[in-house]
Design an enzyme around this catalytic site. Structure first.
Site, mmCIF file in Angstrom:
data_model
loop_
_atom_site.group_PDB
_atom_site.id
_atom_site.type_symbol
_atom_site.label_atom_id
_atom_site.label_comp_id
_atom_site.label_asym_id
_atom_site.label_seq_id
_atom_site.Cartn_x
_atom_site.Cartn_y
_atom_site.Cartn_z
ATOM 1 N N CYS A 216 0.660 -1.060 0.155
ATOM 2 C CA CYS A 216 0.087 -0.001 0.185
ATOM 3 C C CYS A 216 0.994 1.232 0.095
ATOM 4 O O CYS A 216 2.083 1.051 0.080
ATOM 5 C CB CYS A 216 -0.862 -0.110 1.487
ATOM 6 N N CYS B 215 -4.292 -0.983 -2.188
ATOM 7 C CA CYS B 215 -4.754 0.193 -2.323
ATOM 8 C C CYS B 215 -4.365 0.674 -3.762
ATOM 9 O O CYS B 215 -3.443 0.299 -4.415
ATOM 10 C CB CYS B 215 -3.968 1.228 -1.324
ATOM 11 N N CYS C 14 6.459 -0.142 -9.495
ATOM 12 C CA CYS C 14 6.920 -0.999 -8.276
ATOM 13 C C CYS C 14 8.534 -1.167 -8.841
ATOM 14 O O CYS C 14 9.159 -1.409 -9.885
ATOM 15 C CB CYS C 14 6.348 -2.579 -8.162
#
Length: 166
Positions: free
Chosen positions: A7, A83, A91
């Site tokens: 998240c 989320c 990422c």
């Protein structure tokens, strides 16, 4: 198998998921959580909810996802974003190419109002996360090929909260 819940702030949803999977997985999984921009502390309403459910909170901390992209970090088998902000961010590269899925949950930490309103929001998030994690735990992971498993994990993330069935 190692699972990472992501998240943005790593203070509420990802923490709740980490603790629940570690408890419900009964040693089959080691769950971790992290954030792209960690808040630096775990939300007190998350801690309260976990303690109320007799789940461990002692070692919990808000941490960066960079910890899991470093040499020596646990090899990740699954990465779940919980989320919408984290799902849309770039990422780090996860060693070992883990299976990823997005299981978006409304942010209980964003709820305004009374403490009781906030507690209800945290309970709702925890209930949705635990339902998704229970579905994950019910999958015959050793019998599914990677593509079928990816499809099942994506389905878990897309199902409306009241219809979490495979």
């Amino acid at each position: 198998m190692n699972v990472l819940f992501l998240c943005t702030g790593n203070s509420a949803r990802s923490i709740l998921a980490e603790v629940y999977l570690n408890a419900a997985g009964k040693g089959r999984f080691v769950a971790h959580s992290a954030g792209s921009r960690p808040a630096g502390k775990v939300n007190p309403f998350a801690l309260e909810l976990l303690e109320k459910n007799r789940l461990p909170v002692k070692e919990l901390r808000s941490k960066s996802w960079e910890e899991f992209a470093q040499p020596g970090a646990p090899k990740l088998d699954f990465v779940f974003t919980v989320c919408d902000n984290a799902a849309g961010e770039v990422c780090p590269l996860w060693p070992g190419q883990p299976i990823t899925a997005h299981w978006g949950i409304a942010d209980p930490a964003a709820v305004l109002g009374s403490d009781q309103d906030k507690r209800r929001a945290f309970l709702r998030a925890f209930t949705e996360l635990s339902a998704r994690i229970n579905l994950f735990l019910s999958l015959p992971l050793d019998k599914l090929d990677r593509l079928v498993l990816q499809k099942k994990l994506d389905e878990i993330g897309r199902a409306p909260a009241a219809e979490k069935r495979l």
